[in-house]
Write a protein that holds these residues in place. Structure first.
Motif, PDB file in Angstrom:
ATOM      1  N   GLU A  97      -4.051  -3.715   1.729  1.00  0.00           N
ATOM      2  CA  GLU A  97      -4.917  -4.488   0.850  1.00  0.00           C
ATOM      3  C   GLU A  97      -5.172  -5.889   1.373  1.00  0.00           C
ATOM      4  O   GLU A  97      -6.166  -6.530   1.049  1.00  0.00           O
ATOM      5  CB  GLU A  97      -4.311  -4.581  -0.559  1.00  0.00           C
ATOM      6  CG  GLU A  97      -4.284  -3.266  -1.317  1.00  0.00           C
ATOM      7  CD  GLU A  97      -3.002  -2.488  -1.039  1.00  0.00           C
ATOM      8  OE1 GLU A  97      -2.285  -2.845  -0.089  1.00  0.00           O
ATOM      9  OE2 GLU A  97      -2.727  -1.530  -1.777  1.00  0.00           O
ATOM     10  N   ASN A 128       0.190   7.010   2.020  1.00  0.00           N
ATOM     11  CA  ASN A 128      -1.061   7.685   2.362  1.00  0.00           C
ATOM     12  C   ASN A 128      -2.121   6.695   2.814  1.00  0.00           C
ATOM     13  O   ASN A 128      -2.866   6.925   3.758  1.00  0.00           O
ATOM     14  CB  ASN A 128      -1.581   8.470   1.146  1.00  0.00           C
ATOM     15  CG  ASN A 128      -0.728   9.688   0.861  1.00  0.00           C
ATOM     16  OD1 ASN A 128      -0.041  10.189   1.750  1.00  0.00           O
ATOM     17  ND2 ASN A 128      -0.761  10.147  -0.387  1.00  0.00           N
ATOM     18  N   GLU A 129      -2.188   5.543   2.083  1.00  0.00           N
ATOM     19  CA  GLU A 129      -3.171   4.531   2.452  1.00  0.00           C
ATOM     20  C   GLU A 129      -2.875   3.966   3.825  1.00  0.00           C
ATOM     21  O   GLU A 129      -3.788   3.724   4.614  1.00  0.00           O
ATOM     22  CB  GLU A 129      -3.171   3.408   1.418  1.00  0.00           C
ATOM     23  CG  GLU A 129      -3.772   3.817   0.089  1.00  0.00           C
ATOM     24  CD  GLU A 129      -3.621   2.724  -0.944  1.00  0.00           C
ATOM     25  OE1 GLU A 129      -2.586   2.023  -0.914  1.00  0.00           O
ATOM     26  OE2 GLU A 129      -4.507   2.571  -1.789  1.00  0.00           O
ATOM     27  N   SER A 157       0.846  -1.193   0.000  1.00  0.00           N
ATOM     28  CA  SER A 157       0.000   0.000   0.000  1.00  0.00           C
ATOM     29  C   SER A 157       0.876   1.236   0.000  1.00  0.00           C
ATOM     30  O   SER A 157       2.033   1.195   0.379  1.00  0.00           O
ATOM     31  CB  SER A 157      -0.897  -0.002   1.240  1.00  0.00           C
ATOM     32  OG  SER A 157      -0.108   0.009   2.409  1.00  0.00           O
ATOM     33  N   GLU A 183     -11.463   3.453   3.647  1.00  0.00           N
ATOM     34  CA  GLU A 183     -10.809   4.700   4.050  1.00  0.00           C
ATOM     35  C   GLU A 183     -11.749   5.890   3.942  1.00  0.00           C
ATOM     36  O   GLU A 183     -11.759   6.771   4.810  1.00  0.00           O
ATOM     37  CB  GLU A 183      -9.578   4.939   3.176  1.00  0.00           C
ATOM     38  CG  GLU A 183      -8.861   6.236   3.479  1.00  0.00           C
ATOM     39  CD  GLU A 183      -7.727   6.510   2.505  1.00  0.00           C
ATOM     40  OE1 GLU A 183      -7.251   7.649   2.467  1.00  0.00           O
ATOM     41  OE2 GLU A 183      -7.337   5.571   1.778  1.00  0.00           O
ATOM     42  N   LEU A 184     -12.578   5.909   2.904  1.00  0.00           N
ATOM     43  CA  LEU A 184     -13.385   7.091   2.621  1.00  0.00           C
ATOM     44  C   LEU A 184     -14.698   7.140   3.415  1.00  0.00           C
ATOM     45  O   LEU A 184     -15.159   8.220   3.790  1.00  0.00           O
ATOM     46  CB  LEU A 184     -13.695   7.159   1.120  1.00  0.00           C
ATOM     47  CG  LEU A 184     -12.503   7.474   0.214  1.00  0.00           C
ATOM     48  CD1 LEU A 184     -12.900   7.376  -1.245  1.00  0.00           C
ATOM     49  CD2 LEU A 184     -11.961   8.871   0.520  1.00  0.00           C
ATOM     50  N   CYS A 204     -10.309  -1.321   0.082  1.00  0.00           N
ATOM     51  CA  CYS A 204      -9.554  -0.489   1.020  1.00  0.00           C
ATOM     52  C   CYS A 204      -9.871   0.992   0.828  1.00  0.00           C
ATOM     53  O   CYS A 204      -9.933   1.750   1.801  1.00  0.00           O
ATOM     54  CB  CYS A 204      -8.060  -0.728   0.846  1.00  0.00           C
ATOM     55  SG  CYS A 204      -7.540  -2.357   1.405  1.00  0.00           S
ATOM     56  N   ALA A 205     -10.062   1.413  -0.421  1.00  0.00           N
ATOM     57  CA  ALA A 205     -10.411   2.807  -0.680  1.00  0.00           C
ATOM     58  C   ALA A 205     -11.768   3.138  -0.068  1.00  0.00           C
ATOM     59  O   ALA A 205     -11.961   4.200   0.523  1.00  0.00           O
ATOM     60  CB  ALA A 205     -10.427   3.070  -2.182  1.00  0.00           C
ATOM     61  N   LYS A 221      -7.920  -3.372  -3.520  1.00  0.00           N
ATOM     62  CA  LYS A 221      -7.603  -1.946  -3.469  1.00  0.00           C
ATOM     63  C   LYS A 221      -8.887  -1.115  -3.395  1.00  0.00           C
ATOM     64  O   LYS A 221      -8.952  -0.120  -2.677  1.00  0.00           O
ATOM     65  CB  LYS A 221      -6.780  -1.543  -4.694  1.00  0.00           C
ATOM     66  CG  LYS A 221      -5.339  -2.046  -4.657  1.00  0.00           C
ATOM     67  CD  LYS A 221      -4.560  -1.573  -5.872  1.00  0.00           C
ATOM     68  CE  LYS A 221      -3.118  -2.052  -5.804  1.00  0.00           C
ATOM     69  NZ  LYS A 221      -2.325  -1.629  -6.990  1.00  0.00           N
ATOM     70  N   ILE A 222      -9.893  -1.533  -4.151  1.00  0.00           N
ATOM     71  CA  ILE A 222     -11.177  -0.820  -4.118  1.00  0.00           C
ATOM     72  C   ILE A 222     -11.807  -0.930  -2.736  1.00  0.00           C
ATOM     73  O   ILE A 222     -12.314   0.051  -2.183  1.00  0.00           O
ATOM     74  CB  ILE A 222     -12.117  -1.371  -5.199  1.00  0.00           C
ATOM     75  CG1 ILE A 222     -11.567  -1.019  -6.587  1.00  0.00           C
ATOM     76  CG2 ILE A 222     -13.531  -0.819  -5.027  1.00  0.00           C
ATOM     77  CD1 ILE A 222     -12.320  -1.669  -7.725  1.00  0.00           C
ATOM     78  N   THR A 243      -6.718   4.042   7.459  1.00  0.00           N
ATOM     79  CA  THR A 243      -7.493   2.843   7.149  1.00  0.00           C
ATOM     80  C   THR A 243      -8.683   2.746   8.075  1.00  0.00           C
ATOM     81  O   THR A 243      -8.720   3.384   9.127  1.00  0.00           O
ATOM     82  CB  THR A 243      -6.632   1.584   7.278  1.00  0.00           C
ATOM     83  OG1 THR A 243      -7.379   0.464   6.811  1.00  0.00           O
ATOM     84  CG2 THR A 243      -6.236   1.334   8.720  1.00  0.00           C
TER      85      THR A 243
END
Length: 412
Positions: A399, A10-11, A7, A318-319, A314-315, A311-312, A15
């Motif tokens: 991830e 930033n990631e 990752s 995060e958001l 995890c995004a 990855k999706i 998390t």
């Protein structure tokens, strides 16, 4: 070669707390268990289709068993389904014996190599071995394989349209008898090991998996998974007809991840077709390379899909916490929250890498000599891989995915 999905900085800095709490509780529970792979809820053995090359998978399984690594889920396509069913349908102490019985049955020694060793009457070298393999595969095409399939006489062109005999070159009834002899299908339903085999619905073209978690698995399901046309006939199951699952996807990885439930997974993905190869120089090499690309491409697609999907996830993780409260309560946010997967996955690739002399007929060259070579190659590759203890460690990247291929450049 080892590849780990990393990752960005930033990631790593932001998390989702729920993901971390979930992983922490899973790791704590896993630490109480013992043995290789015990930090994962599921150990999956994923077996590709590839005909005669399937002896490689048997060698892999033997090495895993010797290393005290025991799969809790077996998923297979075609010859991978046969190997998986033999494993799931026998007691642990009988599995290697039954695999050996199957592979010795279907690889009746040729007069040129009765002992399964290189015959002394032949000069050693690529040219001599290529010729020997071509003779062996031509014999299979003409006479079939004992305990597996036999040619139709008269051939399908002279059979009444609409009959099973009119739709395939070979009769696979010998395989049914072999499966019933070597596999206890009642044990599959009662076992803690989950068995899944893939096939294709002939009429709809849809991919289907027969899963012991959902239904009783019988010889017809295994035969359907390996019914590759036009060689083998479609198999009827509950009024529908099925062909070989490798026509749609020869690798069970994506299906296993999507249907694994609430489990962390260590997957040993045993591939019989290598995606990488040299540029062909002859028509024979063109046909060989075409098969390799066709049947291995899903392997690459599956691994790439897993990395991308994670990855999706995890995004999203995060958001979502950064959304205002009114947006977090919307149906769209709830849908996104539901798809977040907090589990971790390690995929260990074991890929058969063929010799130059094997050519495009390697998937139907059933000589005892080649069978023994394939079995030894699988055993050696798995034994070397198991020396790398990092494959049993839970992924710690954001991830939550590690992939390994530890035999390609492994010199030991």
């Amino acid at each position: 070669m080892q590849e780990k999905v990393k990752s960005s900085s930033n990631e790593r800095g932001a998390t989702r707390a729920a993901v971390e709490r979930k992983r922490a509780s899973q790791a704590a529970a896993a630490s109480e268990r013992r043995g290789p792979g015990s930090s994962f809820d599921t150990i999956a053995l994923l077996l590709q289709g590839g005909g005669a090359l399937g002896a490689y998978q048997a060698g892999v399984y033997q090495a895993l068993a010797e290393g005290n690594v025991h799969a809790t889920w077996l998923a297979g396509i075609s010859i991978g389904a046969i190997n998986a069913a033999i494993i799931a349908g026998n007691a642990p102490e009988k599995r290697i014996e039954k695999l050996r019985a199957f592979w010795e049955l279907v690889s009746t020694p040729s007069p040129w190599a009765p002992s399964g060793e290189w015959p002394g009457m032949f000069a050693r070298g690529e040219t001599a071995r290529t010729a020997l393999n071509q003779i062996n595969s031509a014999a299979v095409a003409m006479t079939g394989v004992a305990g597996f399939f036999e040619p139709r006489l008269p051939p399908p062109w002279f059979q009444p349209p609409g009959t099973t005999e009119a739709t395939s070159y070979y009769d696979t009834r010998p395989l049914k008898a072999t499966l019933e002899k070597l596999i206890d299908f009642d044990r599959i339903g009662a076992s803690d090991i989950r068995l899944s085999v893939g096939a294709v619905n002939v009429r709809s073209g849809n991919f289907a998996y027969f899963d012991s978690k959902e239904q009783r698995i019988g010889p017809e399901h295994i035969m359907a998974s390996g019914a590759l046309p036009p060689g083998f006939p479609a198999v009827e199951i509950e009024g529908e007809f099925y062909w070989d699952g490798g026509m749609v996807s020869n690798t069970p990885l994506q299906w296993a991840v999507e249907n694994g439930g609430e489990h962390d997974m260590l997957a040993f993905q045993v591939d019989l077709w290598n995606a990488r190869g040299k540029f062909p120089r002859t028509m024979t090499e063109v046909m060989t390379r075409q098969k390799e690309i066709q049947y291995s491409s899903r392997t690459r697609a599956g691994t790439n899909w897993l990395k991308s999907a994670r990855k999706i996830h995890c995004a999203i993780a995060e958001l979502l916490p950064q959304l205002p409260e009114n947006l977090r309560q919307t149906e769209a946010a709830k849908v996104l929250d539901a798809v977040i997967d907090p589990h971790v996955y390690s995929v260990v690739h074991l890929i058969y890498r063929p010799k130059e002399y094997e050519g495009d007929s390697k998937d139907y060259e059933f000589s005892r000599l080649s069978m023994e070579e394939h079995w030894r190659a699988g055993h050696n590759d798995a034994t070397r891989t198991l020396r790398h203890k990092e494959i049993f460690e839970r992924p710690t990247s954001l991830e939550g995915v590690y992939t390994y291929d530890l035999t390609e450049h492994d010199g030991d």
